[in-house]
Design a protein around this motif. Structure first.
Motif, PDB file in Angstrom:
ATOM      1  N   ALA A   3      -6.679  18.928 -22.362  1.00  8.82           N
ATOM      2  CA  ALA A   3      -7.621  18.034 -21.710  1.00  8.82           C
ATOM      3  C   ALA A   3      -8.108  18.680 -20.422  1.00  8.82           C
ATOM      4  O   ALA A   3      -7.338  19.345 -19.726  1.00  8.82           O
ATOM      5  CB  ALA A   3      -6.963  16.698 -21.411  1.00  8.82           C
ATOM      6  N   ILE A   4      -9.375  18.495 -20.117  1.00  7.51           N
ATOM      7  CA  ILE A   4      -9.963  18.963 -18.864  1.00  7.51           C
ATOM      8  C   ILE A   4     -10.575  17.750 -18.177  1.00  7.51           C
ATOM      9  O   ILE A   4     -11.473  17.106 -18.725  1.00  7.51           O
ATOM     10  CB  ILE A   4     -11.036  20.045 -19.107  1.00  7.51           C
ATOM     11  N   ILE A   5     -10.074  17.436 -16.992  1.00  6.90           N
ATOM     12  CA  ILE A   5     -10.504  16.236 -16.275  1.00  6.90           C
ATOM     13  C   ILE A   5     -11.301  16.647 -15.048  1.00  6.90           C
ATOM     14  O   ILE A   5     -10.804  17.364 -14.176  1.00  6.90           O
ATOM     15  CB  ILE A   5      -9.290  15.389 -15.848  1.00  6.90           C
ATOM     16  N   ILE A   6     -12.545  16.209 -14.969  1.00  8.70           N
ATOM     17  CA  ILE A   6     -13.432  16.526 -13.856  1.00  8.70           C
ATOM     18  C   ILE A   6     -13.219  15.492 -12.750  1.00  8.70           C
ATOM     19  O   ILE A   6     -13.643  14.345 -12.870  1.00  8.70           O
ATOM     20  CB  ILE A   6     -14.902  16.523 -14.312  1.00  8.70           C
ATOM     21  N   ALA A   7     -12.543  15.892 -11.687  1.00 11.91           N
ATOM     22  CA  ALA A   7     -12.144  14.935 -10.649  1.00 11.91           C
ATOM     23  C   ALA A   7     -12.373  15.491  -9.253  1.00 11.91           C
ATOM     24  O   ALA A   7     -11.563  15.262  -8.352  1.00 11.91           O
ATOM     25  CB  ALA A   7     -10.680  14.554 -10.845  1.00 11.91           C
ATOM     26  N   ALA A   8     -13.476  16.209  -9.056  1.00 11.69           N
ATOM     27  CA  ALA A   8     -13.690  16.904  -7.782  1.00 11.69           C
ATOM     28  C   ALA A   8     -14.533  16.127  -6.785  1.00 11.69           C
ATOM     29  O   ALA A   8     -14.467  16.396  -5.588  1.00 11.69           O
ATOM     30  CB  ALA A   8     -14.345  18.266  -8.039  1.00 11.69           C
ATOM     31  N   GLY A   9     -15.317  15.178  -7.258  1.00  8.28           N
ATOM     32  CA  GLY A   9     -16.291  14.534  -6.388  1.00  8.28           C
ATOM     33  C   GLY A   9     -15.704  13.573  -5.370  1.00  8.28           C
ATOM     34  O   GLY A   9     -14.541  13.173  -5.446  1.00  8.28           O
ATOM     35  N   HIS A  10     -16.548  13.180  -4.426  1.00  4.18           N
ATOM     36  CA  HIS A  10     -16.141  12.283  -3.357  1.00  4.18           C
ATOM     37  C   HIS A  10     -16.040  10.841  -3.821  1.00  4.18           C
ATOM     38  O   HIS A  10     -15.175  10.091  -3.388  1.00  4.18           O
ATOM     39  CB  HIS A  10     -17.158  12.386  -2.199  1.00  4.18           C
ATOM     40  N   GLY A  11     -16.935  10.423  -4.703  1.00  6.87           N
ATOM     41  CA  GLY A  11     -16.951   9.022  -5.121  1.00  6.87           C
ATOM     42  C   GLY A  11     -17.491   8.119  -4.040  1.00  6.87           C
ATOM     43  O   GLY A  11     -16.905   7.081  -3.716  1.00  6.87           O
ATOM     44  N   SER A  12     -18.655   8.489  -3.493  1.00  9.46           N
ATOM     45  CA  SER A  12     -19.195   7.754  -2.346  1.00  9.46           C
ATOM     46  C   SER A  12     -19.534   6.308  -2.692  1.00  9.46           C
ATOM     47  O   SER A  12     -19.521   5.432  -1.815  1.00  9.46           O
ATOM     48  CB  SER A  12     -20.446   8.466  -1.806  1.00  9.46           C
ATOM     49  N   ARG A  13     -19.827   6.021  -3.961  1.00  9.11           N
ATOM     50  CA  ARG A  13     -20.174   4.647  -4.330  1.00  9.11           C
ATOM     51  C   ARG A  13     -18.952   3.732  -4.393  1.00  9.11           C
ATOM     52  O   ARG A  13     -19.082   2.528  -4.565  1.00  9.11           O
ATOM     53  CB  ARG A  13     -20.936   4.637  -5.657  1.00  9.11           C
ATOM     54  N   LEU A  14     -17.758   4.326  -4.247  1.00 11.07           N
ATOM     55  CA  LEU A  14     -16.540   3.528  -4.175  1.00 11.07           C
ATOM     56  C   LEU A  14     -16.056   3.349  -2.737  1.00 11.07           C
ATOM     57  O   LEU A  14     -14.955   2.833  -2.515  1.00 11.07           O
ATOM     58  CB  LEU A  14     -15.425   4.168  -5.009  1.00 11.07           C
ATOM     59  N   LEU A  15     -16.838   3.800  -1.771  1.00 18.37           N
ATOM     60  CA  LEU A  15     -16.465   3.576  -0.385  1.00 18.37           C
ATOM     61  C   LEU A  15     -16.323   2.070  -0.121  1.00 18.37           C
ATOM     62  O   LEU A  15     -17.051   1.273  -0.702  1.00 18.37           O
ATOM     63  CB  LEU A  15     -17.531   4.174   0.548  1.00 18.37           C
ATOM     64  N   PRO A  16     -15.353   1.648   0.728  1.00 19.75           N
ATOM     65  CA  PRO A  16     -14.484   2.476   1.570  1.00 19.75           C
ATOM     66  C   PRO A  16     -13.206   2.956   0.888  1.00 19.75           C
ATOM     67  O   PRO A  16     -12.358   3.581   1.522  1.00 19.75           O
ATOM     68  CB  PRO A  16     -14.151   1.531   2.714  1.00 19.75           C
ATOM     69  N   LEU A  17     -13.050   2.681  -0.415  1.00 19.31           N
ATOM     70  CA  LEU A  17     -11.817   3.045  -1.098  1.00 19.31           C
ATOM     71  C   LEU A  17     -11.590   4.552  -1.123  1.00 19.31           C
ATOM     72  O   LEU A  17     -10.445   5.015  -1.188  1.00 19.31           O
ATOM     73  CB  LEU A  17     -11.829   2.508  -2.535  1.00 19.31           C
ATOM     74  N   THR A  18     -12.681   5.314  -1.091  1.00 21.03           N
ATOM     75  CA  THR A  18     -12.569   6.774  -1.149  1.00 21.03           C
ATOM     76  C   THR A  18     -12.754   7.427   0.215  1.00 21.03           C
ATOM     77  O   THR A  18     -12.959   8.645   0.292  1.00 21.03           O
ATOM     78  CB  THR A  18     -13.591   7.345  -2.142  1.00 21.03           C
ATOM     79  N   LEU A  19     -12.676   6.647   1.268  1.00 20.93           N
ATOM     80  CA  LEU A  19     -12.847   7.216   2.602  1.00 20.93           C
ATOM     81  C   LEU A  19     -11.781   8.259   2.904  1.00 20.93           C
ATOM     82  O   LEU A  19     -12.075   9.312   3.496  1.00 20.93           O
ATOM     83  CB  LEU A  19     -12.802   6.097   3.648  1.00 20.93           C
ATOM     84  N   THR A  20     -10.557   7.998   2.481  1.00 20.06           N
ATOM     85  CA  THR A  20      -9.459   8.945   2.715  1.00 20.06           C
ATOM     86  C   THR A  20      -8.697   9.262   1.432  1.00 20.06           C
ATOM     87  O   THR A  20      -7.637   9.877   1.483  1.00 20.06           O
ATOM     88  CB  THR A  20      -8.478   8.383   3.758  1.00 20.06           C
ATOM     89  N   THR A  21      -9.234   8.857   0.292  1.00 21.25           N
ATOM     90  CA  THR A  21      -8.534   9.016  -0.982  1.00 21.25           C
ATOM     91  C   THR A  21      -9.470   9.580  -2.036  1.00 21.25           C
ATOM     92  O   THR A  21     -10.608   9.105  -2.150  1.00 21.25           O
ATOM     93  CB  THR A  21      -8.001   7.650  -1.479  1.00 21.25           C
ATOM     94  N   PRO A  22      -9.048  10.574  -2.817  1.00 22.68           N
ATOM     95  CA  PRO A  22      -9.898  11.054  -3.910  1.00 22.68           C
ATOM     96  C   PRO A  22     -10.168   9.938  -4.917  1.00 22.68           C
ATOM     97  O   PRO A  22      -9.315   9.073  -5.152  1.00 22.68           O
ATOM     98  CB  PRO A  22      -9.056  12.167  -4.554  1.00 22.68           C
ATOM     99  N   LYS A  23     -11.336   9.974  -5.497  1.00 24.13           N
ATOM    100  CA  LYS A  23     -11.726   8.920  -6.435  1.00 24.13           C
ATOM    101  C   LYS A  23     -10.722   8.758  -7.566  1.00 24.13           C
ATOM    102  O   LYS A  23     -10.400   7.638  -7.971  1.00 24.13           O
ATOM    103  CB  LYS A  23     -13.111   9.244  -7.004  1.00 24.13           C
TER     104      LYS A  23
END
Length: 238
Positions: A3-23
């Motif tokens: 499996a290859i999981i693409i998990a590099a992005g910031h996830g800005s649309r999940l702010l503030p949950l991704t302010l200090t946490t990877p999506k």
């Protein structure tokens, strides 16, 4: 198969949950999105997962190190271009893993274990895109035109769309996907393409099968806070 999981992005649309946490580490139903995925992958009989990280990758490394393996070997790959490129940049970072059989997925999608298992079992030889029959298109859908079990086209805006993509691409081997990756990312503005552009290019050569998940197969893209609320409503719990 890996499996290859693409998990590099910031996830800005999940702010503030991704302010200090990877999506991928945002909790859904008490578990990180990544744990939902890794558990489903293991249940499908896949024994190796490559996670492509970028934003706050140190937290992902710590999470993987602390996680009980459960028979699943994990490897973390760094995408140094995560803030400048679109999702195709993460596929490029994992290009060394595209030579054999693989299941590539977005790092923000929660699957029931049966959906993942069914995808692995149903995918024919070559490249396959997992899709869901389209009722009414929803915000951020990646649209797919399918005819007689073949993908004709993929795109955010698409006339004649019949399905939506789960963001799950499977390959039983060969180099078709890797060759298409090199062509797409090498185009003008290629680094800003979604990784679905690779599938779209292959589809133009009639080289992608479409496998539709069953009506009772459940999956949920976690792109906005309301997506987490939707998952809670359908599954119960916190």
């Amino acid at each position: 198969m890996k499996a290859i999981i693409i998990a590099a992005g910031h996830g800005s649309r999940l702010l503030p949950l991704t302010l200090t946490t990877p999506k991928c580490l945002v909790p859904v139903g008490g578990r990180a999105i990544l744990d939902h995925q890794l558990d489903a992958i293991a249940a499908a009989g896949i024994d190796r997962a490559v996670v492509v990280g970028g934003y706050r990758i140190g937290q992902i490394a710590e999470h993987l190190a602390a996680r009980r393996a459960g028979g699943l070997t994990t490897e973390l790959v760094f995408n140094p271009f995560w803030s400048a490129a679109s999702s195709i940049g993460s596929v490029w970072a994992a290009r060394a893993h595209l030579g054999g059989a693989f299941a590539l997925m977005n790092g923000d999608t929660v699957f029931d274990a049966d959906v993942m298992r069914g995808a692995v079992e149903a995918a024919p030889s070559g490249v396959t895109l997992m899709v869901e029959a389209l009722g009414a298109a929803e915000l951020d859908d990646m649209l797919v035109a399918v005819e007689r079990g073949r993908v004709l086209a993929v795109g955010k805006t698409l006339d004649g769309a019949t399905h939506r993509s789960l963001g799950l691409v499977l390959s039983r081997g060969g180099d078709a996907y890797a060759r298409a990756l090199r062509l797409v990312i090498g185009e003008d503005e290629g680094i800003h393409a979604y990784h679905h552009a690779i599938v779209d290019r292959l589809a133009k050569a009639d080289a992608v099968a479409a496998v539709t998940i069953p009506a009772d197969g459940h999956w949920q893209e976690i792109d906005r806070p309301e997506d987490i609320d939707r998952w809670r409503r359908e599954h119960g719990g916190g």
